[in-house]
Design a protein around this motif. Structure first.
Motif, PDB file in Angstrom:
ATOM      1  N   PHE A   1      -8.903 -32.881 -26.617  1.00 29.52           N
ATOM      2  CA  PHE A   1      -9.902 -32.386 -25.675  1.00 29.52           C
ATOM      3  C   PHE A   1      -9.877 -30.864 -25.768  1.00 29.52           C
ATOM      4  CE2 PHE A   1      -9.294 -36.622 -24.172  1.00 29.52           C
ATOM      5  CZ  PHE A   1     -10.424 -36.968 -23.454  1.00 29.52           C
ATOM      6  N   LEU A   2     -10.865 -30.303 -26.438  1.00 33.99           N
ATOM      7  CA  LEU A   2     -10.941 -28.860 -26.678  1.00 33.99           C
ATOM      8  C   LEU A   2     -11.827 -28.234 -25.612  1.00 33.99           C
ATOM      9  CD1 LEU A   2      -9.937 -26.954 -29.066  1.00 33.99           C
ATOM     10  CD2 LEU A   2     -12.338 -26.992 -29.813  1.00 33.99           C
ATOM     11  N   SER A   3     -11.390 -27.092 -25.072  1.00 40.25           N
ATOM     12  CA  SER A   3     -12.079 -26.539 -23.909  1.00 40.25           C
ATOM     13  C   SER A   3     -12.212 -25.020 -23.990  1.00 40.25           C
ATOM     14  CB  SER A   3     -11.315 -26.918 -22.632  1.00 40.25           C
ATOM     15  OG  SER A   3     -11.971 -26.414 -21.478  1.00 40.25           O
ATOM     16  N   LEU A   4     -13.169 -24.531 -23.218  1.00 45.01           N
ATOM     17  CA  LEU A   4     -13.365 -23.092 -23.063  1.00 45.01           C
ATOM     18  C   LEU A   4     -12.544 -22.534 -21.911  1.00 45.01           C
ATOM     19  CD1 LEU A   4     -17.231 -22.841 -23.646  1.00 45.01           C
ATOM     20  CD2 LEU A   4     -15.398 -22.186 -25.213  1.00 45.01           C
ATOM     21  N   GLY A   5     -11.472 -23.204 -21.551  1.00 40.61           N
ATOM     22  CA  GLY A   5     -10.599 -22.670 -20.506  1.00 40.61           C
ATOM     23  C   GLY A   5      -9.802 -23.694 -19.731  1.00 40.61           C
ATOM     24  N   ALA A   6     -10.198 -24.970 -19.770  1.00 39.05           N
ATOM     25  CA  ALA A   6      -9.472 -25.991 -19.006  1.00 39.05           C
ATOM     26  C   ALA A   6      -8.161 -26.356 -19.691  1.00 39.05           C
ATOM     27  CB  ALA A   6     -10.329 -27.238 -18.839  1.00 39.05           C
ATOM     28  N   GLU A   7      -7.153 -26.681 -18.876  1.00 36.43           N
ATOM     29  CA  GLU A   7      -5.861 -27.118 -19.401  1.00 36.43           C
ATOM     30  C   GLU A   7      -5.421 -28.460 -18.841  1.00 36.43           C
ATOM     31  OE1 GLU A   7      -3.101 -23.921 -18.793  1.00 36.43           O
ATOM     32  OE2 GLU A   7      -3.896 -22.795 -20.509  1.00 36.43           O
ATOM     33  N   PHE A   8      -6.126 -28.949 -17.818  1.00 36.68           N
ATOM     34  CA  PHE A   8      -5.761 -30.230 -17.219  1.00 36.68           C
ATOM     35  C   PHE A   8      -7.018 -30.992 -16.820  1.00 36.68           C
ATOM     36  CE2 PHE A   8      -2.140 -27.477 -16.459  1.00 36.68           C
ATOM     37  CZ  PHE A   8      -1.100 -28.253 -16.927  1.00 36.68           C
ATOM     38  N   ALA A   9      -6.861 -32.303 -16.690  1.00 39.16           N
ATOM     39  CA  ALA A   9      -7.904 -33.163 -16.130  1.00 39.16           C
ATOM     40  C   ALA A   9      -7.464 -33.592 -14.744  1.00 39.16           C
ATOM     41  CB  ALA A   9      -8.122 -34.375 -17.017  1.00 39.16           C
ATOM     42  N   GLU A  10      -8.389 -33.563 -13.787  1.00 41.17           N
ATOM     43  CA  GLU A  10      -8.046 -33.944 -12.419  1.00 41.17           C
ATOM     44  C   GLU A  10      -9.037 -34.973 -11.894  1.00 41.17           C
ATOM     45  OE1 GLU A  10      -8.091 -30.423 -10.069  1.00 41.17           O
ATOM     46  OE2 GLU A  10     -10.274 -30.226 -10.080  1.00 41.17           O
ATOM     47  N   ASN A  11      -8.581 -35.734 -10.897  1.00 39.60           N
ATOM     48  CA  ASN A  11      -9.398 -36.777 -10.299  1.00 39.60           C
ATOM     49  C   ASN A  11     -10.534 -36.191  -9.474  1.00 39.60           C
ATOM     50  OD1 ASN A  11      -7.734 -38.831 -11.314  1.00 39.60           O
ATOM     51  ND2 ASN A  11      -6.340 -38.645  -9.571  1.00 39.60           N
ATOM     52  N   GLY A  12     -11.591 -37.001  -9.350  1.00 43.31           N
ATOM     53  CA  GLY A  12     -12.719 -36.624  -8.501  1.00 43.31           C
ATOM     54  C   GLY A  12     -12.838 -37.549  -7.318  1.00 43.31           C
ATOM     55  N   ASP A  13     -14.069 -37.852  -6.915  1.00 43.38           N
ATOM     56  CA  ASP A  13     -14.307 -38.649  -5.720  1.00 43.38           C
ATOM     57  C   ASP A  13     -14.246 -40.154  -5.950  1.00 43.38           C
ATOM     58  OD1 ASP A  13     -14.692 -36.333  -4.239  1.00 43.38           O
ATOM     59  OD2 ASP A  13     -16.859 -36.287  -4.648  1.00 43.38           O
ATOM     60  N   ASP A  14     -14.347 -40.582  -7.208  1.00 38.65           N
ATOM     61  CA  ASP A  14     -14.259 -42.015  -7.481  1.00 38.65           C
ATOM     62  C   ASP A  14     -12.941 -42.302  -8.204  1.00 38.65           C
ATOM     63  OD1 ASP A  14     -14.596 -42.164 -10.506  1.00 38.65           O
ATOM     64  OD2 ASP A  14     -16.450 -41.115 -10.005  1.00 38.65           O
ATOM     65  N   PRO A  15     -12.582 -43.572  -8.384  1.00 39.97           N
ATOM     66  CA  PRO A  15     -11.272 -43.891  -8.965  1.00 39.97           C
ATOM     67  C   PRO A  15     -11.165 -43.630 -10.465  1.00 39.97           C
ATOM     68  CG  PRO A  15     -12.147 -45.725  -7.651  1.00 39.97           C
ATOM     69  CD  PRO A  15     -13.261 -44.778  -7.867  1.00 39.97           C
ATOM     70  N   TRP A  16     -12.252 -43.224 -11.111  1.00 44.19           N
ATOM     71  CA  TRP A  16     -12.249 -43.161 -12.568  1.00 44.19           C
ATOM     72  C   TRP A  16     -12.507 -41.781 -13.151  1.00 44.19           C
ATOM     73  CZ3 TRP A  16     -10.477 -47.410 -14.814  1.00 44.19           C
ATOM     74  CH2 TRP A  16     -10.597 -48.638 -14.122  1.00 44.19           C
ATOM     75  N   THR A  17     -13.570 -41.127 -12.703  1.00 45.80           N
ATOM     76  CA  THR A  17     -14.043 -39.915 -13.377  1.00 45.80           C
ATOM     77  C   THR A  17     -13.033 -38.776 -13.285  1.00 45.80           C
ATOM     78  OG1 THR A  17     -16.278 -40.567 -12.725  1.00 45.80           O
ATOM     79  CG2 THR A  17     -15.986 -38.338 -13.593  1.00 45.80           C
ATOM     80  N   LEU A  18     -12.809 -38.112 -14.438  1.00 46.36           N
ATOM     81  CA  LEU A  18     -11.907 -36.970 -14.514  1.00 46.36           C
ATOM     82  C   LEU A  18     -12.703 -35.703 -14.785  1.00 46.36           C
ATOM     83  CD1 LEU A  18      -9.010 -38.520 -16.641  1.00 46.36           C
ATOM     84  CD2 LEU A  18      -9.100 -38.225 -14.157  1.00 46.36           C
ATOM     85  N   TYR A  19     -12.235 -34.605 -14.183  1.00 45.77           N
ATOM     86  CA  TYR A  19     -12.911 -33.316 -14.275  1.00 45.77           C
ATOM     87  C   TYR A  19     -11.953 -32.278 -14.858  1.00 45.77           C
ATOM     88  CZ  TYR A  19     -16.279 -35.474 -11.117  1.00 45.77           C
ATOM     89  OH  TYR A  19     -17.205 -36.321 -10.556  1.00 45.77           O
ATOM     90  N   SER A  20     -12.525 -31.267 -15.490  1.00 42.02           N
ATOM     91  CA  SER A  20     -11.689 -30.212 -16.064  1.00 42.02           C
ATOM     92  C   SER A  20     -11.117 -29.324 -14.964  1.00 42.02           C
ATOM     93  CB  SER A  20     -12.513 -29.365 -17.035  1.00 42.02           C
ATOM     94  OG  SER A  20     -13.626 -28.785 -16.373  1.00 42.02           O
ATOM     95  N   ARG A  21      -9.891 -28.854 -15.181  1.00 42.94           N
ATOM     96  CA  ARG A  21      -9.263 -27.873 -14.277  1.00 42.94           C
ATOM     97  C   ARG A  21      -8.635 -26.769 -15.098  1.00 42.94           C
ATOM     98  NH1 ARG A  21      -4.502 -30.115 -11.253  1.00 42.94           N
ATOM     99  NH2 ARG A  21      -3.202 -28.824 -12.578  1.00 42.94           N
ATOM    100  N   PRO A  22      -9.072 -25.517 -14.889  1.00 40.24           N
ATOM    101  CA  PRO A  22     -10.238 -25.107 -14.101  1.00 40.24           C
ATOM    102  C   PRO A  22     -11.529 -25.601 -14.751  1.00 40.24           C
ATOM    103  CG  PRO A  22      -9.413 -23.257 -15.377  1.00 40.24           C
ATOM    104  CD  PRO A  22      -8.415 -24.368 -15.557  1.00 40.24           C
ATOM    105  N   ARG A  23     -12.629 -25.577 -13.996  1.00 39.35           N
ATOM    106  CA  ARG A  23     -13.903 -26.059 -14.517  1.00 39.35           C
ATOM    107  C   ARG A  23     -14.316 -25.241 -15.733  1.00 39.35           C
ATOM    108  NH1 ARG A  23     -12.726 -29.736 -11.635  1.00 39.35           N
ATOM    109  NH2 ARG A  23     -13.945 -30.616  -9.921  1.00 39.35           N
ATOM    110  N   ALA A  24     -14.551 -25.924 -16.847  1.00 41.38           N
ATOM    111  CA  ALA A  24     -14.956 -25.262 -18.084  1.00 41.38           C
ATOM    112  C   ALA A  24     -15.534 -26.307 -19.022  1.00 41.38           C
ATOM    113  CB  ALA A  24     -13.763 -24.562 -18.741  1.00 41.38           C
ATOM    114  N   LEU A  25     -16.462 -25.903 -19.866  1.00 40.38           N
ATOM    115  CA  LEU A  25     -17.007 -26.836 -20.855  1.00 40.38           C
ATOM    116  C   LEU A  25     -15.873 -27.379 -21.724  1.00 40.38           C
ATOM    117  CD1 LEU A  25     -20.305 -25.185 -22.170  1.00 40.38           C
ATOM    118  CD2 LEU A  25     -20.074 -27.165 -20.641  1.00 40.38           C
TER     119      LEU A  25
END
Length: 250
Positions: free
Chosen positions: A203-227
């Motif tokens: 998972f290559l990113s313009l700044g994110a280093e971790f994936a974090e949970n969102g509001d549903d049991p599945w979807t993961l978001y970048s942390r910090p937010r970045a493409l």
């Protein structure tokens, strides 16, 4: 899984082609105005038409045939009523089972009009995956994958998401060897055995280093937010190097 016969390899190649061709069909079908559920239905129809079962639904009761993640979502996005718009970055992860064998693949697609930043990120995400794949072979260290991808990312000015890893696959969707880092991991000591089946999926990113949970049991978001982009192949470690199972074709 470790391949032990020509029949096993043939069955893995079959399911590998199915998921690869499903991903290819979905990528070609993306257009602004369609929903992610409509895109998911393209993948479902292809897999089921080929006699395969979508693995996330089968194994984990995931609410969809494929995982479709848009923009700030980077993994395990649920297909639904979200509308794909011009300029979106869409990640599609396709995995399936047929005759007891599994394969897993994925790619990120930038919806036109594409910014130069997104175009470069997609290009380099694919390059990062191939950098890792070139380290695959019987007798080689698994750590070589993460070292090579990590060096590529660092030298190219990117970060890597460090809590989403590659994994074994074959007789189930996720199996040994688990947690194969696509970043430099000095604690990794395992060696690839001849016939070992696993994924390579940085998972290559313009700044994110971790994936974090969102509001549903599945979807993961970048942390910090970045493409962030992900590209994935299922591969067999052989004495001749990587045997890639998830290339589209006949």
């Amino acid at each position: 899984m470790t391949v032990s016969s020509d029949d096993e390899l043939a069955r893995l190649k079959q399911i590998g082609r199915i998921v690869a061709n499903a991903l290819d069909a979905m990528g070609k079908a993306i257009e602004p105005g369609m929903t992610t559920l409509e895109l998911d239905q393209v993948g479902r129809a292809f897999m089921e038409g080929a006699g395969a079962r979508p693995a996330p639904e089968m194994v984990y009761a995931f609410p969809g045939a494929t995982c479709i993640s848009v923009n700030e979502e980077i993994a395990h996005g649920i297909p639904g009523d979200r509308t794909i718009r011009p300029g979106d970055l869409v990640n599609i992860d396709v995995s399936a089972e047929k005759d007891g064998y599994f394969a897993d693949t994925g790619a990120s697609f930038a919806v036109p009009p594409v910014t130069r930043t997104a175009e470069r990120l997609c290009r380099d995400g694919r390059r990062a995956m191939w950098t890792g794949l070139r380290q695959v072979g019987a007798g080689k260290p698994l750590a070589g994958i993460g070292r090579a991808v990590g060096a590529f990312a660092r030298n190219s000015g990117y970060t890597l998401v460090r809590n989403l890893a590659s994994h074994g696959v074959g007789l189930s969707l996720h199996e040994e060897p688990t947690e194969i880092a696509t970043w430099d991991d000095p604690s990794e000591r395992r060696i690839m055995q001849d016939g070992l089946v696993f994924t390579v999926e940085p998972f290559l990113s313009l700044g994110a280093e971790f994936a974090e949970n969102g509001d549903d049991p599945w979807t993961l978001y970048s942390r910090p937010r970045a493409l962030t982009v992900q590209f994935e192949h299922t591969v067999v470690a052989s004495r001749n190097g990587p045997l890639i199972l998830t290339m589209p074709g006949q």
